[in-house]
Design a protein around this motif. Sequence first.
Motif, mmCIF file in Angstrom:
data_model
loop_
_atom_site.group_PDB
_atom_site.id
_atom_site.type_symbol
_atom_site.label_atom_id
_atom_site.label_comp_id
_atom_site.label_asym_id
_atom_site.label_seq_id
_atom_site.Cartn_x
_atom_site.Cartn_y
_atom_site.Cartn_z
ATOM 1 N N ALA A 79 0.843 -1.193 0.000
ATOM 2 C CA ALA A 79 0.000 0.000 0.000
ATOM 3 C C ALA A 79 0.871 1.233 0.000
ATOM 4 C CB ALA A 79 -0.904 0.009 1.225
ATOM 5 N N ASP A 80 0.459 2.225 -0.726
ATOM 6 C CA ASP A 80 1.176 3.487 -0.711
ATOM 7 C C ASP A 80 0.144 4.583 -0.887
ATOM 8 O OD1 ASP A 80 3.906 5.012 -2.589
ATOM 9 O OD2 ASP A 80 2.903 5.588 -0.755
ATOM 10 N N VAL A 81 -0.346 5.075 0.215
ATOM 11 C CA VAL A 81 -1.348 6.124 0.173
ATOM 12 C C VAL A 81 -0.728 7.466 0.539
ATOM 13 C CG1 VAL A 81 -3.259 4.572 0.628
ATOM 14 C CG2 VAL A 81 -2.083 5.646 2.541
ATOM 15 N N SER A 82 0.593 7.542 0.428
ATOM 16 C CA SER A 82 1.274 8.775 0.784
ATOM 17 C C SER A 82 1.059 9.815 -0.305
ATOM 18 C CB SER A 82 2.762 8.504 0.968
ATOM 19 O OG SER A 82 3.296 7.963 -0.214
ATOM 20 N N VAL A 83 1.214 11.037 0.080
ATOM 21 C CA VAL A 83 1.084 12.136 -0.848
ATOM 22 C C VAL A 83 2.484 12.520 -1.288
ATOM 23 C CG1 VAL A 83 0.335 14.527 -1.104
ATOM 24 C CG2 VAL A 83 -0.953 12.949 0.360
ATOM 25 N N PRO A 84 2.818 12.405 -2.595
ATOM 26 C CA PRO A 84 4.151 12.785 -3.048
ATOM 27 C C PRO A 84 4.462 14.211 -2.620
ATOM 28 C CG PRO A 84 2.940 11.709 -4.804
ATOM 29 C CD PRO A 84 1.966 11.947 -3.676
ATOM 30 N N GLY A 85 5.670 14.404 -2.112
ATOM 31 C CA GLY A 85 6.081 15.729 -1.679
ATOM 32 C C GLY A 85 5.507 16.103 -0.326
ATOM 33 N N GLY A 86 4.805 15.177 0.317
ATOM 34 C CA GLY A 86 4.224 15.424 1.633
ATOM 35 C C GLY A 86 5.286 15.395 2.703
ATOM 36 N N PRO A 87 4.865 15.469 3.958
ATOM 37 C CA PRO A 87 5.851 15.517 5.040
ATOM 38 C C PRO A 87 6.634 14.215 5.143
ATOM 39 C CG PRO A 87 3.621 15.332 5.914
ATOM 40 C CD PRO A 87 3.500 15.496 4.434
ATOM 41 N N LEU A 88 7.942 14.347 5.110
ATOM 42 C CA LEU A 88 8.818 13.191 5.267
ATOM 43 C C LEU A 88 9.366 13.209 6.681
ATOM 44 C CD1 LEU A 88 10.799 13.241 1.892
ATOM 45 C CD2 LEU A 88 8.688 12.015 2.465
ATOM 46 N N GLU A 89 9.417 12.028 7.283
ATOM 47 C CA GLU A 89 9.924 11.917 8.644
ATOM 48 C C GLU A 89 11.368 11.448 8.685
ATOM 49 O OE1 GLU A 89 6.979 9.537 10.624
ATOM 50 O OE2 GLU A 89 5.627 11.249 10.764
ATOM 51 N N GLY A 90 11.886 10.966 7.584
ATOM 52 C CA GLY A 90 13.268 10.531 7.516
ATOM 53 C C GLY A 90 13.629 10.135 6.103
ATOM 54 N N CYS A 91 14.936 10.039 5.858
ATOM 55 C CA CYS A 91 15.410 9.610 4.539
ATOM 56 C C CYS A 91 16.810 9.032 4.664
ATOM 57 C CB CYS A 91 15.415 10.770 3.549
ATOM 58 S SG CYS A 91 16.614 12.074 3.910
ATOM 59 N N VAL A 92 17.159 8.229 3.677
ATOM 60 C CA VAL A 92 18.521 7.725 3.542
ATOM 61 C C VAL A 92 18.769 7.459 2.064
ATOM 62 C CG1 VAL A 92 17.887 5.291 3.969
ATOM 63 C CG2 VAL A 92 20.249 6.041 4.335
ATOM 64 N N GLY A 93 19.941 7.868 1.602
ATOM 65 C CA GLY A 93 20.347 7.581 0.237
ATOM 66 C C GLY A 93 21.180 6.308 0.220
ATOM 67 N N LEU A 94 21.026 5.513 -0.818
ATOM 68 C CA LEU A 94 21.835 4.306 -1.026
ATOM 69 C C LEU A 94 22.405 4.371 -2.426
ATOM 70 C CD1 LEU A 94 22.965 1.471 -0.533
ATOM 71 C CD2 LEU A 94 20.705 0.547 -1.100
ATOM 72 N N ARG A 95 23.683 4.667 -2.523
ATOM 73 C CA ARG A 95 24.377 4.737 -3.806
ATOM 74 C C ARG A 95 25.097 3.415 -4.026
ATOM 75 N NH1 ARG A 95 26.351 9.435 -6.056
ATOM 76 N NH2 ARG A 95 24.215 10.034 -5.631
ATOM 77 N N VAL A 96 24.878 2.821 -5.189
ATOM 78 C CA VAL A 96 25.505 1.547 -5.536
ATOM 79 C C VAL A 96 26.792 1.815 -6.301
ATOM 80 C CG1 VAL A 96 25.246 -0.578 -6.877
ATOM 81 C CG2 VAL A 96 23.311 0.311 -5.559
ATOM 82 N N HIS A 97 27.857 1.150 -5.882
ATOM 83 C CA HIS A 97 29.146 1.208 -6.565
ATOM 84 C C HIS A 97 29.399 -0.180 -7.145
ATOM 85 C CE1 HIS A 97 30.494 5.168 -5.054
ATOM 86 N NE2 HIS A 97 29.609 4.891 -4.121
ATOM 87 N N ALA A 127 15.278 3.154 12.471
ATOM 88 C CA ALA A 127 15.366 1.688 12.394
ATOM 89 C C ALA A 127 14.600 1.166 11.182
ATOM 90 C CB ALA A 127 14.839 1.056 13.682
ATOM 91 N N GLY A 128 13.430 1.732 10.919
ATOM 92 C CA GLY A 128 12.658 1.321 9.744
ATOM 93 C C GLY A 128 13.396 1.621 8.447
ATOM 94 N N LEU A 129 14.017 2.790 8.378
ATOM 95 C CA LEU A 129 14.814 3.128 7.205
ATOM 96 C C LEU A 129 16.013 2.197 7.062
ATOM 97 C CD1 LEU A 129 14.708 7.007 7.481
ATOM 98 C CD2 LEU A 129 13.879 5.674 5.527
ATOM 99 N N MET A 130 16.658 1.875 8.185
ATOM 100 C CA MET A 130 17.817 0.987 8.140
ATOM 101 C C MET A 130 17.415 -0.402 7.644
ATOM 102 S SD MET A 130 21.082 0.592 8.532
ATOM 103 C CE MET A 130 21.723 1.826 9.662
ATOM 104 N N GLY A 151 28.807 11.691 13.909
ATOM 105 C CA GLY A 151 28.269 11.375 15.233
ATOM 106 C C GLY A 151 28.848 10.057 15.731
ATOM 107 N N GLY A 152 28.204 9.499 16.730
ATOM 108 C CA GLY A 152 28.670 8.246 17.310
ATOM 109 C C GLY A 152 28.328 7.014 16.491
ATOM 110 N N GLY A 153 27.348 7.131 15.592
ATOM 111 C CA GLY A 153 26.983 6.002 14.740
ATOM 112 C C GLY A 153 26.219 4.903 15.460
ATOM 113 N N ASP A 154 25.544 5.237 16.557
ATOM 114 C CA ASP A 154 24.876 4.215 17.369
ATOM 115 C C ASP A 154 23.918 3.337 16.572
ATOM 116 O OD1 ASP A 154 26.261 5.183 19.532
ATOM 117 O OD2 ASP A 154 24.571 6.301 20.359
ATOM 118 N N LEU A 155 23.085 3.927 15.728
ATOM 119 C CA LEU A 155 22.138 3.133 14.946
ATOM 120 C C LEU A 155 22.878 2.164 14.026
ATOM 121 C CD1 LEU A 155 19.170 2.537 14.106
ATOM 122 C CD2 LEU A 155 19.491 4.237 12.303
#
Length: 190
Positions: A79-97, A127-130, A151-155
Motif C-alpha cells: 500500500a502506498d497512500v502517501s502524498v508525493p512531496g508530503g511531510p517526510l519523517e526521515g530519509c537515507v540515500g543508497l548509492r551503488v558502486h 530503524a525502519g529506514l535501516m 556522530g557516534g553512529g549508534d544506529l
Amino acid sequence: MITATPRPAPLHALPTGVPDGSPAVRSAREEDAAALVALSQPFVRSGALRERPASLYSVHAADFLVADAGGDAGAGAGADVSVPGGPLEGCVGLRVHPADPATGRGAAGVLYNFCVAGHKQGRGVGAGLMRAALAVARAKSLGALFTATTGGGDLFLRYGFVPTAARVAPPAWANSLDPRRNALILARSL
C-alpha cells in the motif's frame, strides 16, 4: 578489513509500516526533492550532514528511501497512500558502486544523507529506514555497505556496522570524503 562474498538475496518488498505506528518506507520520487531538502537542512546547519545542491535530490531521487508521514501503516503490504512531496519523517540515500574486477572489489553500497526529523527521533523511524536499506542492498546483491558519520553512529553499530578504514570502501566515495569533517567510516558485510 571488510571482506564479503556476494550472494543472491531474495527480493523483499519495502516495509509499508509496522504495527507500532512507524511511517511507511518507500522509494523516493523526483517530486519529493523539495521535502528531502527541507528534511536535510537542520542537519546541514548543525554540521551533521554535508550541504548538497538541491538539484541532487531530484536528479538522484532513485537513491533515496523515505519514511513518509502520509503513509498508512495499517494499509498492508504494497500500500502506498502517501502524498508525493508530503511531510517526510526521515530519509537515507543508497548509492551503488559496481564491482571492479581490476581491483577485486565486489559491488558495494554507500548509505548517505541519513536523517530523521527531530520530532520523530527515537521512535523507530531510523530503524525502519535501516531495515529497508539493508533489504534493498541485499536485493541488489551488494557485498557490503559503507557510511560515514560525524556522530557516534549508534544506529549503524546496532545494525552490525563496524569501524573500518576508508581504503577498503569504494574509491570514488572514499576520495570524496572531506578529511576536515573527521568522519567515522563504518562498514557492514551483507
